[in-house]
Design a protein around this motif. Structure first.
Motif, PDB file in Angstrom:
ATOM      1  N   ARG A 172     -25.701  -0.647  32.796  1.00 22.90           N
ATOM      2  CA  ARG A 172     -25.292   0.716  32.462  1.00 22.90           C
ATOM      3  C   ARG A 172     -25.104   1.562  33.717  1.00 22.90           C
ATOM      4  O   ARG A 172     -24.249   2.451  33.757  1.00 22.90           O
ATOM      5  N   GLY A 173     -25.889   1.261  34.750  1.00 26.50           N
ATOM      6  CA  GLY A 173     -25.816   2.057  35.966  1.00 26.50           C
ATOM      7  C   GLY A 173     -24.571   1.834  36.803  1.00 26.50           C
ATOM      8  O   GLY A 173     -24.277   2.649  37.681  1.00 26.50           O
ATOM      9  N   VAL A 174     -23.817   0.757  36.551  1.00 25.90           N
ATOM     10  CA  VAL A 174     -22.638   0.478  37.375  1.00 25.90           C
ATOM     11  C   VAL A 174     -21.340   0.556  36.581  1.00 25.90           C
ATOM     12  O   VAL A 174     -20.279   0.258  37.117  1.00 25.90           O
ATOM     13  N   LEU A 175     -21.419   0.976  35.327  1.00 26.59           N
ATOM     14  CA  LEU A 175     -20.229   1.016  34.485  1.00 26.59           C
ATOM     15  C   LEU A 175     -19.643   2.423  34.392  1.00 26.59           C
ATOM     16  O   LEU A 175     -20.253   3.405  34.810  1.00 26.59           O
ATOM     17  N   ASP A 176     -18.457   2.487  33.802  1.00 22.54           N
ATOM     18  CA  ASP A 176     -17.747   3.759  33.623  1.00 22.54           C
ATOM     19  C   ASP A 176     -17.836   4.234  32.174  1.00 22.54           C
ATOM     20  O   ASP A 176     -16.981   4.972  31.709  1.00 22.54           O
ATOM     21  N   GLY A 177     -18.857   3.790  31.478  1.00 18.93           N
ATOM     22  CA  GLY A 177     -19.039   4.198  30.093  1.00 18.93           C
ATOM     23  C   GLY A 177     -19.808   3.144  29.331  1.00 18.93           C
ATOM     24  O   GLY A 177     -19.845   1.978  29.730  1.00 18.93           O
ATOM     25  N   HIS A 178     -20.428   3.539  28.249  1.00 23.11           N
ATOM     26  CA  HIS A 178     -21.142   2.581  27.413  1.00 23.11           C
ATOM     27  C   HIS A 178     -20.982   2.953  25.950  1.00 23.11           C
ATOM     28  O   HIS A 178     -20.917   4.132  25.585  1.00 23.11           O
ATOM     29  N   VAL A 179     -20.884   1.928  25.114  1.00 24.05           N
ATOM     30  CA  VAL A 179     -20.712   2.090  23.670  1.00 24.05           C
ATOM     31  C   VAL A 179     -21.887   1.400  22.993  1.00 24.05           C
ATOM     32  O   VAL A 179     -22.149   0.226  23.248  1.00 24.05           O
ATOM     33  N   VAL A 180     -22.587   2.126  22.137  1.00 22.97           N
ATOM     34  CA  VAL A 180     -23.760   1.595  21.452  1.00 22.97           C
ATOM     35  C   VAL A 180     -23.399   1.300  20.000  1.00 22.97           C
ATOM     36  O   VAL A 180     -22.896   2.174  19.284  1.00 22.97           O
ATOM     37  N   LEU A 181     -23.642   0.069  19.571  1.00 28.42           N
ATOM     38  CA  LEU A 181     -23.477  -0.323  18.175  1.00 28.42           C
ATOM     39  C   LEU A 181     -24.857  -0.384  17.541  1.00 28.42           C
ATOM     40  O   LEU A 181     -25.758  -1.035  18.069  1.00 28.42           O
ATOM     41  N   ASP A 182     -25.017   0.311  16.421  1.00 28.98           N
ATOM     42  CA  ASP A 182     -26.327   0.478  15.806  1.00 28.98           C
ATOM     43  C   ASP A 182     -26.436  -0.307  14.494  1.00 28.98           C
ATOM     44  O   ASP A 182     -25.539  -0.230  13.643  1.00 28.98           O
ATOM     45  N   ARG A 183     -27.528  -1.037  14.341  1.00 27.42           N
ATOM     46  CA  ARG A 183     -27.699  -1.872  13.155  1.00 27.42           C
ATOM     47  C   ARG A 183     -27.797  -1.047  11.873  1.00 27.42           C
ATOM     48  O   ARG A 183     -27.297  -1.440  10.821  1.00 27.42           O
ATOM     49  N   SER A 184     -28.420   0.120  11.940  1.00 31.55           N
ATOM     50  CA  SER A 184     -28.562   0.936  10.730  1.00 31.55           C
ATOM     51  C   SER A 184     -27.200   1.394  10.212  1.00 31.55           C
ATOM     52  O   SER A 184     -27.004   1.550   8.994  1.00 31.55           O
ATOM     53  N   ILE A 185     -26.253   1.606  11.113  1.00 28.45           N
ATOM     54  CA  ILE A 185     -24.904   1.986  10.690  1.00 28.45           C
ATOM     55  C   ILE A 185     -24.206   0.792  10.051  1.00 28.45           C
ATOM     56  O   ILE A 185     -23.528   0.921   9.025  1.00 28.45           O
ATOM     57  N   ALA A 186     -24.394  -0.394  10.634  1.00 29.49           N
ATOM     58  CA  ALA A 186     -23.803  -1.603  10.058  1.00 29.49           C
ATOM     59  C   ALA A 186     -24.370  -1.883   8.680  1.00 29.49           C
ATOM     60  O   ALA A 186     -23.654  -2.331   7.779  1.00 29.49           O
ATOM     61  N   GLU A 187     -25.647  -1.587   8.500  1.00 30.18           N
ATOM     62  CA  GLU A 187     -26.298  -1.881   7.215  1.00 30.18           C
ATOM     63  C   GLU A 187     -25.764  -1.016   6.082  1.00 30.18           C
ATOM     64  O   GLU A 187     -25.879  -1.385   4.911  1.00 30.18           O
ATOM     65  N   ARG A 188     -25.190   0.138   6.412  1.00 31.02           N
ATOM     66  CA  ARG A 188     -24.567   0.931   5.349  1.00 31.02           C
ATOM     67  C   ARG A 188     -23.073   0.648   5.230  1.00 31.02           C
ATOM     68  O   ARG A 188     -22.354   1.342   4.523  1.00 31.02           O
ATOM     69  N   GLY A 189     -22.591  -0.397   5.943  1.00 28.90           N
ATOM     70  CA  GLY A 189     -21.251  -0.910   5.700  1.00 28.90           C
ATOM     71  C   GLY A 189     -20.141  -0.354   6.550  1.00 28.90           C
ATOM     72  O   GLY A 189     -18.978  -0.576   6.239  1.00 28.90           O
ATOM     73  N   ARG A 190     -20.456   0.385   7.615  1.00 32.75           N
ATOM     74  CA  ARG A 190     -19.395   0.912   8.472  1.00 32.75           C
ATOM     75  C   ARG A 190     -19.253   0.062   9.731  1.00 32.75           C
ATOM     76  O   ARG A 190     -20.188  -0.063  10.516  1.00 32.75           O
ATOM     77  N   TYR A 191     -18.095  -0.554   9.891  1.00 29.44           N
ATOM     78  CA  TYR A 191     -17.799  -1.384  11.057  1.00 29.44           C
ATOM     79  C   TYR A 191     -16.529  -0.872  11.733  1.00 29.44           C
ATOM     80  O   TYR A 191     -15.571  -0.542  11.049  1.00 29.44           O
ATOM     81  N   PRO A 192     -16.468  -0.844  13.072  1.00 31.76           N
ATOM     82  CA  PRO A 192     -17.563  -1.143  13.984  1.00 31.76           C
ATOM     83  C   PRO A 192     -18.659  -0.079  13.892  1.00 31.76           C
ATOM     84  O   PRO A 192     -18.373   1.102  13.689  1.00 31.76           O
ATOM     85  N   ALA A 193     -19.891  -0.529  14.041  1.00 25.94           N
ATOM     86  CA  ALA A 193     -21.060   0.337  13.818  1.00 25.94           C
ATOM     87  C   ALA A 193     -21.372   1.150  15.073  1.00 25.94           C
ATOM     88  O   ALA A 193     -22.467   1.092  15.628  1.00 25.94           O
ATOM     89  N   ILE A 194     -20.419   1.964  15.512  1.00 23.66           N
ATOM     90  CA  ILE A 194     -20.565   2.728  16.749  1.00 23.66           C
ATOM     91  C   ILE A 194     -21.414   3.965  16.518  1.00 23.66           C
ATOM     92  O   ILE A 194     -21.143   4.759  15.609  1.00 23.66           O
ATOM     93  N   ASP A 195     -22.440   4.109  17.326  1.00 22.70           N
ATOM     94  CA  ASP A 195     -23.240   5.328  17.339  1.00 22.70           C
ATOM     95  C   ASP A 195     -22.611   6.248  18.379  1.00 22.70           C
ATOM     96  O   ASP A 195     -22.894   6.149  19.575  1.00 22.70           O
ATOM     97  N   LEU A 196     -21.751   7.140  17.932  1.00 19.53           N
ATOM     98  CA  LEU A 196     -20.970   7.955  18.861  1.00 19.53           C
ATOM     99  C   LEU A 196     -21.846   8.850  19.721  1.00 19.53           C
ATOM    100  O   LEU A 196     -21.558   9.068  20.900  1.00 19.53           O
ATOM    101  N   LEU A 197     -22.909   9.376  19.148  1.00 16.45           N
ATOM    102  CA  LEU A 197     -23.739  10.332  19.875  1.00 16.45           C
ATOM    103  C   LEU A 197     -24.501   9.677  21.026  1.00 16.45           C
ATOM    104  O   LEU A 197     -24.944  10.367  21.945  1.00 16.45           O
ATOM    105  N   ARG A 198     -24.664   8.348  20.989  1.00 19.15           N
ATOM    106  CA  ARG A 198     -25.336   7.636  22.080  1.00 19.15           C
ATOM    107  C   ARG A 198     -24.329   6.936  23.000  1.00 19.15           C
ATOM    108  O   ARG A 198     -24.734   6.235  23.934  1.00 19.15           O
TER     109      ARG A 198
END
Length: 447
Positions: A329-355
């Protein structure tokens, strides 16, 4: 042009070595071999081939050198290898990529995995070459059409950017990378499947990428049952292939899945070579290996192309502080977090935008687009903070105007994060603007 067909043959001939330096096994330890007779004729990192008396052979790599003997880490179990077994030095085995590799599936040594013959290029390249000179590299380029609405708008991807995809297993990571392979605007796509399950290779090639994605792609794969040497080499080989096309002036999209398995393979090799585990079981050299790999991607020097890279990281329990995630994370130009709780409610890709963050902003968007992105984030943040009260029935409408607006548009805004965007960036922003505008109009939400 008349002789272009012979380039691959010339590459094969150029790899032939008429001289083979030979030693013999003098000790067999726990996973390593000690070899005598080669110490004056080999270098660290050379590949060797061990020949057993029963006709079996196995390859390996030299991990350490000492007077009179060298230590070899074999690619597979040394079962059947006896003292005195003949050991041939194969030297440093690089990679010679070729334009004809597009559409192919290969292993980290450039050998075909798709059942068809393949030829080397004419110019061998080092697997661990350095990045372009820092002062001579271009800045990040223009925003790319990705084919995915959220990456066209809220998390823009630009040419030469390096992004981390942080996810646990089973949350849609492979499907998202397949969408990138098909949809991101690039000349060539190079995919590194590092330590993947063997049964998933064909599934990824045929379904996640499909004929459309494979038509412009090179897939480099090392399955989970292969040695750590081969799995680690997979990442280097894919980067080397990407650099071949970059140096031809092309825009390359590199998809590496996953850096976690690359780091785990390096850990096995380093520990076998005597390096101590210090960072939650990882040796000190892990940080350098990850950062050196990531630095090779990105914008090229003037006159060359660029490598836009997406590196996936497996994070157990969404722990962004575990060593590999923290280092990358320290050497990249951005990071995208995929969250299991979002996937469990059926939304794919399960991107946690706020993180998730794209460091190409605000430069990658206009002033109006940045304002729209900021407003969408505020609405999602307001809903997130009040979600427990909303779902428990404790929130009273009118208590907070921002939360009221967020409630009105949250279903559409949440669905937007999973939408494909075949019509391009402008259409994605128009769709987002319509959703955000509905937040101010109680009668307009979900109209």
């Amino acid at each position: 042009m008349a002789f272009a067909a012979f380039d691959g043959l010339l590459g094969e001939i150029g790899m032939v070595d008429a001289v083979h330096r030979v030693g013999s096994v003098v000790s067999i330890g726990r996973g390593t071999l000690e070899v005598a007779g080669l110490d004056q004729k080999v270098a660290l990192g050379d590949r060797v081939r061990v020949l057993a008396s029963n006709g079996r052979s196995l390859d390996g790599e030299i991990l350490s050198l000492s007077p009179g003997r060298v230590t070899v880490l074999p690619d597979s179990s040394p079962e059947g290898i006896a003292l005195g077994a003949r050991v041939e030095n194969l030297g440093q085995i690089g990679l010679a990529p070729d334009d004809s590799w597009i559409g192919r599936v290969i292993d980290p040594f450039g050998k075909p995995l798709d059942g068809r013959p393949i030829l080397r290029g004419t110019i061998p390249r080092g697997l661990r070459d350095g990045p372009p000179q820092a002062a001579g590299r271009r800045r990040l380029g223009e925003r790319l059409d990705t084919g995915v609405a959220v990456f066209n708008t809220l998390l823009p991807l630009v040419r030469g950017q390096r992004v981390g995809l942080f996810a646990g297993s089973g949350v849609g990571k492979s499907s998202l990378m397949g969408k990138f392979a098909r949809g991101v605007a690039a000349d060539v796509v190079v995919v590194a499947l590092i330590g993947e399950r063997g049964r998933e290779l064909r599934e990824f090639v045929e379904h996640a990428m499909g004929p459309e994605g494979m038509a412009r792609s090179v897939v480099v794969a090392a399955t989970s049952d292969q040695s750590p040497l081969v799995r680690r080499r997979c990442a280097w080989a894919a980067m080397t292939v990407a650099e071949h096309f970059r140096d031809r002036g092309l825009h390359v999209l590199l998809l590496a899945d996953s850096i976690t398995r690359f780091a785990e393979a390096h850990r096995e090799v380093a520990l076998a070579g005597g390096e101590p585990p210090t960072l939650r079981g990882f040796p000190p050299s892990t940080s350098h290996q990850i950062m050196a790999l990531a630095e090779r991607a990105g914008p090229g020097a003037e006159g060359s192309g660029d490598i836009t890279a997406v590196f996936s990281v497996l994070v157990a329990g969404s722990d962004m502080e575990e060593p590999v995630a923290d280092i990358l994370r320290g050497v990249l130009d951005g990071h995208v977090v995929l969250d299991r709780s979002i996937a469990e409610r059926g939304r794919y890709p399960a991107i946690d935008l706020l993180r998730s963050v794209s460091r190409s902003l605000p430069t990658a968007a206009t002033e109006a687009e940045n304002a729209l992105i900021g407003e969408a984030r505020r609405l999602l943040g307001a809903y997130d903070r009040a979600e427990m009260m909303i779902r428990a029935g404790l929130y009273v409408s009118g208590s907070d105007s921002l939360v009221d607006r967020a409630i009105r548009v949250w279903p559409d805004l949440d669905a937007f994060l999973a939408e494909d965007a075949p019509e391009g960036v402008a259409a994605s922003f128009s769709r987002l603007a319509a959703i955000v505008a509905a937040a101010a109009d109680p009668a307009g939400a979900r109209r």
